[in-house]
Design a protein around this motif. Structure first.
Motif, mmCIF file in Angstrom:
data_model
loop_
_atom_site.group_PDB
_atom_site.id
_atom_site.type_symbol
_atom_site.label_atom_id
_atom_site.label_comp_id
_atom_site.label_asym_id
_atom_site.label_seq_id
_atom_site.Cartn_x
_atom_site.Cartn_y
_atom_site.Cartn_z
ATOM 1 N N LEU A 97 0.734 -1.168 -0.087
ATOM 2 C CA LEU A 97 0.048 0.040 0.134
ATOM 3 C C LEU A 97 0.927 1.262 -0.060
ATOM 4 O O LEU A 97 1.769 1.420 0.810
ATOM 5 C CB LEU A 97 -0.965 -0.032 1.174
ATOM 6 N N PRO A 119 -7.606 2.472 -1.876
ATOM 7 C CA PRO A 119 -5.916 2.184 -1.770
ATOM 8 C C PRO A 119 -5.195 2.302 -3.336
ATOM 9 O O PRO A 119 -5.951 1.887 -4.206
ATOM 10 C CB PRO A 119 -5.621 1.099 -1.437
ATOM 11 N N THR A 161 -2.055 0.786 -4.812
ATOM 12 C CA THR A 161 -1.178 -0.403 -4.457
ATOM 13 C C THR A 161 -0.117 -0.654 -5.395
ATOM 14 O O THR A 161 -0.620 -0.681 -6.780
ATOM 15 C CB THR A 161 -2.259 -1.770 -4.201
#
Length: 354
Positions: A91, A235, A237
């Motif tokens: 992340l 998020p 990522t």
């Protein structure tokens, strides 16, 4: 010496291709891609950047996070589920965009507040083929929890009616594909349920098409904890391999994302035009779903608050069977690329002003 000035160089595993994927929602990375900035950034390295949306045979990597050269900005349900299943993702950023999280009802239902949900039938999408990461079910369940909590209610105070999932690919036209994510809308129209959780521009278009109305507008609640869900926070990522062997590329991707967020602050109309393509929704749906100054808050961060909200989402998903196992969120986060990207963008802006 700044962190950006000490970035590791490309090492042992040369890349031939970079990939990008995002959900059909407002994202600074999506804007950077649409404006051509991401492609330009990596062209000098001889690295073409393609999207998973253009390569359907690789589309499953949007969910499993197993493609080493992939940048992903998307919902947290598949990202958390993949990490819980052992995916080597990291992340590197979080965004929070208000996007019309609402409880839809039929006209004349009398449902105007959270307390009015007591005793009502709420549509809950069935488990998907990939049970741990069933996105529609997870979104609806947490959306209802947020609404019910406002009135001190819980799931025992309502009846959750399981509804089958629709095949989005079989929609009558492409713009209705995402609308079919909210499979309970048909049940609501026919009176088989009393309320359906939805979010986003495509849902706003669907509500208008079907003659439904907003019973509870979760975006109007002051405390954002009631809106923690798949996209809040959302998020960014990458694969661990990309960080380990091509850290500078990750930093440059984030720098262009931050640049696009800066551009968006002064170009609301331009953002709305881009979002019609990104969300596969009409102008009215986009305008209804993305209100106020949303365009000023597209930049990712890794603030303590956003990480705490994501941890609450992870706990909820694990409690209700959407994750294979729990994991320590802190072990998933890498703060270095975003810090370096801020420094790199600042340096580029300074150089441009000279």
């Amino acid at each position: 010496m700044s962190l950006a000035a000490t970035l590791p160089s490309l090492t042992s595993a040369p890349l031939e291709q970079l990939w990008f994927t995002r959900c059909p929602v407002p994202t600074a990375s999506g804007i950077a891609y649409t404006l051509g900035w991401l492609g330009e950034e990596f062209a000098a390295d001889g690295l073409p950047l393609l999207t998973l949306q253009e390569a359907r045979q690789l589309g499953h990597h949007h969910y499993d996070h197993q493609l080493p050269g992939l940048f992903r900005e998307g919902g947290n349900v598949p990202a958390l589920a993949a990490r819980a299943a052992g995916s080597p993702s990291r992340l590197i950023g979080l965004t929070w965009i208000e996007e019309w999280q609402t409880i839809l009802v039929r006209p004349g239902s009398g449902i105007r507040s959270a307390a009015d949900l007591k005793g009502k039938r709420l549509a809950l999408p069935a488990w998907g083929a990939n049970r741990p990461g069933s996105i529609a079910r997870a979104m609806s369940l947490h959306g209802y929890k947020g609404a019910l909590s406002l009135a001190g209610l819980g799931f025992d105070d309502v009846t959750l009616v399981e509804v089958p999932l629709h095949d989005q690919e079989q929609a009558p036209n492409p713009n209705e594909g995402l609308q079919r994510l909210w499979s309970g809308l048909d049940y609501l129209v026919r009176g088989k349920v009393d309320a359906v959780y939805v979010k986003g521009a495509s849902a706003a278009d669907a509500a208008r098409r079907l003659g439904l109305e907003v019973g509870i507008d979760l975006d109007r609640i002051e405390d954002p904890r009631y809106r923690i869900n798949n996209g809040t926070p959302r998020p960014i990522t990458v694969h661990q391999n990309l960080l380990d062997e091509h850290f500078d590329l990750v930093v440059r991707f984030l720098a262009q994302t931050l640049r696009a967020a800066d551009w968006a602050r002064d170009n609301r109309d331009g953002v709305l035009r881009i979002l019609q393509d990104e969300t596969r929704a009409g102008a009215a749906g986009v305008d209804q779903a993305y209100r106020g100054d949303f365009h000023t808050t597209l930049a990712p961060d890794l603030s303590e608050q956003r990480l705490a909200f994501l941890d609450l989402q992870k706990t909820f998903l694990n409690l209700h069977g959407f994750l294979e196992a729990d994991f320590d969120l802190a072990d998933w986060v890498d703060h270095r690329p975003l810090q370096a990207a801020r420094e790199l963008l600042a340096q580029r802006n300074q150089d441009k002003d000279r």
